[in-house]
Design a protein around this motif. Structure first.
Motif, PDB file in Angstrom:
ATOM      1  N   GLY A  40     -30.022  40.459  18.097  1.00  0.00           N
ATOM      2  CA  GLY A  40     -29.236  39.324  17.647  1.00  0.00           C
ATOM      3  C   GLY A  40     -28.501  39.534  16.342  1.00  0.00           C
ATOM      4  N   HIS A  41     -28.494  40.754  15.857  1.00  0.00           N
ATOM      5  CA  HIS A  41     -27.827  41.010  14.577  1.00  0.00           C
ATOM      6  C   HIS A  41     -26.815  42.121  14.713  1.00  0.00           C
ATOM      7  CE1 HIS A  41     -30.360  38.339  12.227  1.00  0.00           C
ATOM      8  NE2 HIS A  41     -31.379  38.792  12.896  1.00  0.00           N
ATOM      9  N   GLY A  42     -25.947  42.173  13.744  1.00  0.00           N
ATOM     10  CA  GLY A  42     -24.991  43.270  13.663  1.00  0.00           C
ATOM     11  C   GLY A  42     -25.679  44.515  13.158  1.00  0.00           C
ATOM     12  N   LEU A  43     -24.886  45.480  12.752  1.00  0.00           N
ATOM     13  CA  LEU A  43     -25.419  46.750  12.292  1.00  0.00           C
ATOM     14  C   LEU A  43     -25.553  46.769  10.774  1.00  0.00           C
ATOM     15  CD1 LEU A  43     -24.044  47.333  15.124  1.00  0.00           C
ATOM     16  CD2 LEU A  43     -23.949  49.701  14.356  1.00  0.00           C
ATOM     17  N   PHE A  90     -28.232  53.684  15.398  1.00  0.00           N
ATOM     18  CA  PHE A  90     -26.960  54.251  15.831  1.00  0.00           C
ATOM     19  C   PHE A  90     -26.423  55.205  14.770  1.00  0.00           C
ATOM     20  CE2 PHE A  90     -25.914  52.094  19.687  1.00  0.00           C
ATOM     21  CZ  PHE A  90     -26.574  50.879  19.622  1.00  0.00           C
ATOM     22  N   PHE A 104     -19.313  56.095  17.783  1.00  0.00           N
ATOM     23  CA  PHE A 104     -20.747  55.892  17.793  1.00  0.00           C
ATOM     24  C   PHE A 104     -21.447  56.708  18.867  1.00  0.00           C
ATOM     25  CE2 PHE A 104     -21.887  52.514  14.848  1.00  0.00           C
ATOM     26  CZ  PHE A 104     -20.647  52.025  14.491  1.00  0.00           C
ATOM     27  N   GLY A 105     -22.690  57.074  18.572  1.00  0.00           N
ATOM     28  CA  GLY A 105     -23.561  57.635  19.580  1.00  0.00           C
ATOM     29  C   GLY A 105     -24.132  56.533  20.456  1.00  0.00           C
ATOM     30  N   GLU A 106     -24.958  56.934  21.422  1.00  0.00           N
ATOM     31  CA  GLU A 106     -25.488  55.995  22.400  1.00  0.00           C
ATOM     32  C   GLU A 106     -26.675  55.187  21.871  1.00  0.00           C
ATOM     33  OE1 GLU A 106     -22.592  56.461  24.779  1.00  0.00           O
ATOM     34  OE2 GLU A 106     -24.286  55.270  25.494  1.00  0.00           O
TER      35      GLU A 106
ATOM     36  N   GLN B  33     -12.032  46.371  11.547  1.00  0.00           N
ATOM     37  CA  GLN B  33     -12.096  46.886  12.913  1.00  0.00           C
ATOM     38  C   GLN B  33     -12.857  45.908  13.794  1.00  0.00           C
ATOM     39  OE1 GLN B  33     -13.257  50.985  13.432  1.00  0.00           O
ATOM     40  NE2 GLN B  33     -12.439  51.578  11.436  1.00  0.00           N
ATOM     41  N   PHE B  35     -15.052  45.905  17.338  1.00  0.00           N
ATOM     42  CA  PHE B  35     -15.788  46.783  18.252  1.00  0.00           C
ATOM     43  C   PHE B  35     -16.302  45.968  19.430  1.00  0.00           C
ATOM     44  CE2 PHE B  35     -16.313  50.729  15.829  1.00  0.00           C
ATOM     45  CZ  PHE B  35     -16.037  50.312  14.546  1.00  0.00           C
ATOM     46  N   GLN B  37     -19.477  46.070  22.236  1.00  0.00           N
ATOM     47  CA  GLN B  37     -20.762  46.661  22.588  1.00  0.00           C
ATOM     48  C   GLN B  37     -21.196  46.121  23.938  1.00  0.00           C
ATOM     49  OE1 GLN B  37     -24.118  45.868  19.951  1.00  0.00           O
ATOM     50  NE2 GLN B  37     -25.049  47.816  20.498  1.00  0.00           N
ATOM     51  N   GLY B  40     -26.873  46.300  25.962  1.00  0.00           N
ATOM     52  CA  GLY B  40     -27.803  47.423  25.842  1.00  0.00           C
ATOM     53  C   GLY B  40     -27.138  48.754  25.584  1.00  0.00           C
ATOM     54  N   GLY B  41     -25.852  48.741  25.237  1.00  0.00           N
ATOM     55  CA  GLY B  41     -25.104  49.983  25.102  1.00  0.00           C
ATOM     56  C   GLY B  41     -24.626  50.276  23.704  1.00  0.00           C
ATOM     57  N   SER B  42     -23.710  51.223  23.625  1.00  0.00           N
ATOM     58  CA  SER B  42     -23.185  51.661  22.347  1.00  0.00           C
ATOM     59  C   SER B  42     -21.928  50.871  21.982  1.00  0.00           C
ATOM     60  CB  SER B  42     -22.856  53.159  22.409  1.00  0.00           C
ATOM     61  OG  SER B  42     -22.478  53.621  21.117  1.00  0.00           O
ATOM     62  N   LEU B  43     -21.330  51.227  20.853  1.00  0.00           N
ATOM     63  CA  LEU B  43     -20.157  50.518  20.358  1.00  0.00           C
ATOM     64  C   LEU B  43     -18.899  51.351  20.584  1.00  0.00           C
ATOM     65  CD1 LEU B  43     -22.658  49.637  18.400  1.00  0.00           C
ATOM     66  CD2 LEU B  43     -20.832  48.642  17.033  1.00  0.00           C
ATOM     67  N   SER B  45     -14.735  51.264  19.536  1.00  0.00           N
ATOM     68  CA  SER B  45     -13.708  50.636  18.723  1.00  0.00           C
ATOM     69  C   SER B  45     -12.600  50.085  19.614  1.00  0.00           C
ATOM     70  CB  SER B  45     -13.126  51.649  17.732  1.00  0.00           C
ATOM     71  OG  SER B  45     -12.106  51.064  16.960  1.00  0.00           O
ATOM     72  N   LEU B  86     -17.980  42.795  17.845  1.00  0.00           N
ATOM     73  CA  LEU B  86     -18.380  42.918  16.447  1.00  0.00           C
ATOM     74  C   LEU B  86     -17.157  43.167  15.577  1.00  0.00           C
ATOM     75  CD1 LEU B  86     -21.346  45.184  17.353  1.00  0.00           C
ATOM     76  CD2 LEU B  86     -21.665  43.124  15.985  1.00  0.00           C
ATOM     77  N   PHE B  98     -20.776  45.152   8.947  1.00  0.00           N
ATOM     78  CA  PHE B  98     -20.617  44.447  10.222  1.00  0.00           C
ATOM     79  C   PHE B  98     -21.042  42.991  10.135  1.00  0.00           C
ATOM     80  CE2 PHE B  98     -19.669  47.663  13.465  1.00  0.00           C
ATOM     81  CZ  PHE B  98     -19.829  48.823  12.720  1.00  0.00           C
ATOM     82  N   GLY B  99     -20.389  42.154  10.958  1.00  0.00           N
ATOM     83  CA  GLY B  99     -20.874  40.819  11.210  1.00  0.00           C
ATOM     84  C   GLY B  99     -21.945  40.869  12.292  1.00  0.00           C
ATOM     85  N   ASP B 100     -22.537  39.704  12.588  1.00  0.00           N
ATOM     86  CA  ASP B 100     -23.606  39.650  13.588  1.00  0.00           C
ATOM     87  C   ASP B 100     -23.095  39.647  15.026  1.00  0.00           C
ATOM     88  OD1 ASP B 100     -25.948  37.542  11.705  1.00  0.00           O
ATOM     89  OD2 ASP B 100     -25.475  39.682  11.605  1.00  0.00           O
TER      90      ASP B 100
END
Lengths: 113, 108
Positions: A40-43, A90, A104-106, B33, B35, B37, B40-43, B45, B86, B98-100
Motif C-alpha cells: 500500500g505504499h510507494g517506494l 527493487f 527497474f528490476g523485477e 516521472q 510509472f 506497476q 505484483g510486478g515491477s515498475l 516508466s 506512481l 515516490f508518492g504512494d
C-alpha cells in the motif's frame, strides 16, 4: 533493451541472519538505486550509487549496507535481518543519458521470520 | 509532511471510461516521472514530464511547475490498464521520491 536483473527473486531469512540482495544492469548506467516497497505504499530509497566504488545513503538507510564493486553490480546487504525488513526490494538504474528515466528490476521479495 | 501526494488512492472504472490521476508535491521538482506497476510486478516508466503537457498513446500528462502539481489522464481505459500508477519527483538531488500511488481497477 535496458535490463536490470535481481537475485534472489524470493528469500526467506531468519532473524539475525545475513542477507545479500544482488542487482546487475547491462545498461551501462552510472547511477543505481535500492528501494523498498511495503504494502500500500510507494517506494522508499535505501541506498544509491553514482558509480563503481561509490555508495550514498538514501532516506531509510538504517539496518542496510550497500556495495558497488563495478559499474554493473550493486548489492544491498542486511547484516542482521529483522522482521521489520520484510518487504519487496527493487533495484533500478539510470543516468542523465537516459533522461534520468529509471529502469527497474523485477523485485526481490524478502520475508524475515 | 509527505513530499509527494497522489490522489485518489484508488479508482474503479468501467472499460472505456477516462481516468484522471493527480500528483501534488511540496518541493520544486526538476524532474517528474509517472510509472506503472502491474499487480505484483515491477515498475515501468510511462512519461517523464517536469513541465508542460506530454502525450504518448492514450496517456496525457500535464505538469504545472509553479503550482507543484501534475496529472495523468488515461483515455478510453482498458482492463489491461489496471494496476498502480506512481508519481515520482527529483528535486535536483539525483534521487527520485515516490508518492504512494493510485490503484486503478478497470472492469470489463
Amino acid at each position: 533493451e535496458a535490463a536490470v536483473t535481481q537475485s534472489p527473486r524470493n528469500k526467506v531469512a531468519v532473524t539475525g541472519g545475513k542477507v545479500t540482495l544482488s542487482c546487475n544492469q547491462t545498461n551501462n548506467h552510472n547511477n543505481m538505486y535500492w528501494y523498498r516497497q511495503d504494502t500500500g505504499h510507494g517506494l522508499r530509497l535505501i541506498h544509491y550509487s553514482y558509480g563503481a566504488g561509490s555508495t550514498e545513503k538514501g532516506d531509510i538507510p538504517d539496518g542496510y549496507k550497500a556495495s558497488r564493486p563495478s559499474q554493473e553490480n550493486f548489492s544491498l546487504i542486511l547484516e542482521l535481518a529483522t522482521p521489520s525488513q520484510t518487504s519487496v526490494y527493487f533495484c533500478a538504474s539510470g543516468d542523465r543519458d537516459s533522461g534520468n528515466t529509471l529502469y527497474f528490476g523485477e523485485g526481490s521479495r524478502l520475508i524475515v521470520v | 509532511g509527505q513530499q509527494v501526494q497522489q490522489s485518489p488512492s484508488s479508482l474503479v472504472l468501467q472499460e472505456g471510461e477516462n481516468a484522471e490521476l493527480q500528483c501534488n508535491f511540496s518541493s520544486t521538482a526538476t524532474q517528474l516521472q509517472w510509472f506503472y506497476q502491474s499487480p505484483g510486478g515491477s515498475l515501468v516508466s510511462l512519461l517523464s514530464n517536469p513541465s508542460g503537457t506530454k502525450h504518448t498513446g492514450r496517456l496525457t500528462s500535464t505538469t504545472v511547475t509553479k503550482e507543484r502539481r501534475s496529472s495523468l489522464h488515461i483515455s478510453s481505459s482498458q482492463t489491461t490498464d489496471s494496476g498502480t500508477y506512481l508519481c515520482a519527483i527529483d528535486t535536483n538531488t539525483g534521487k527520485l521520491t515516490f508518492g504512494d500511488g493510485t490503484v486503478l481497477t478497470v472492469k470489463p
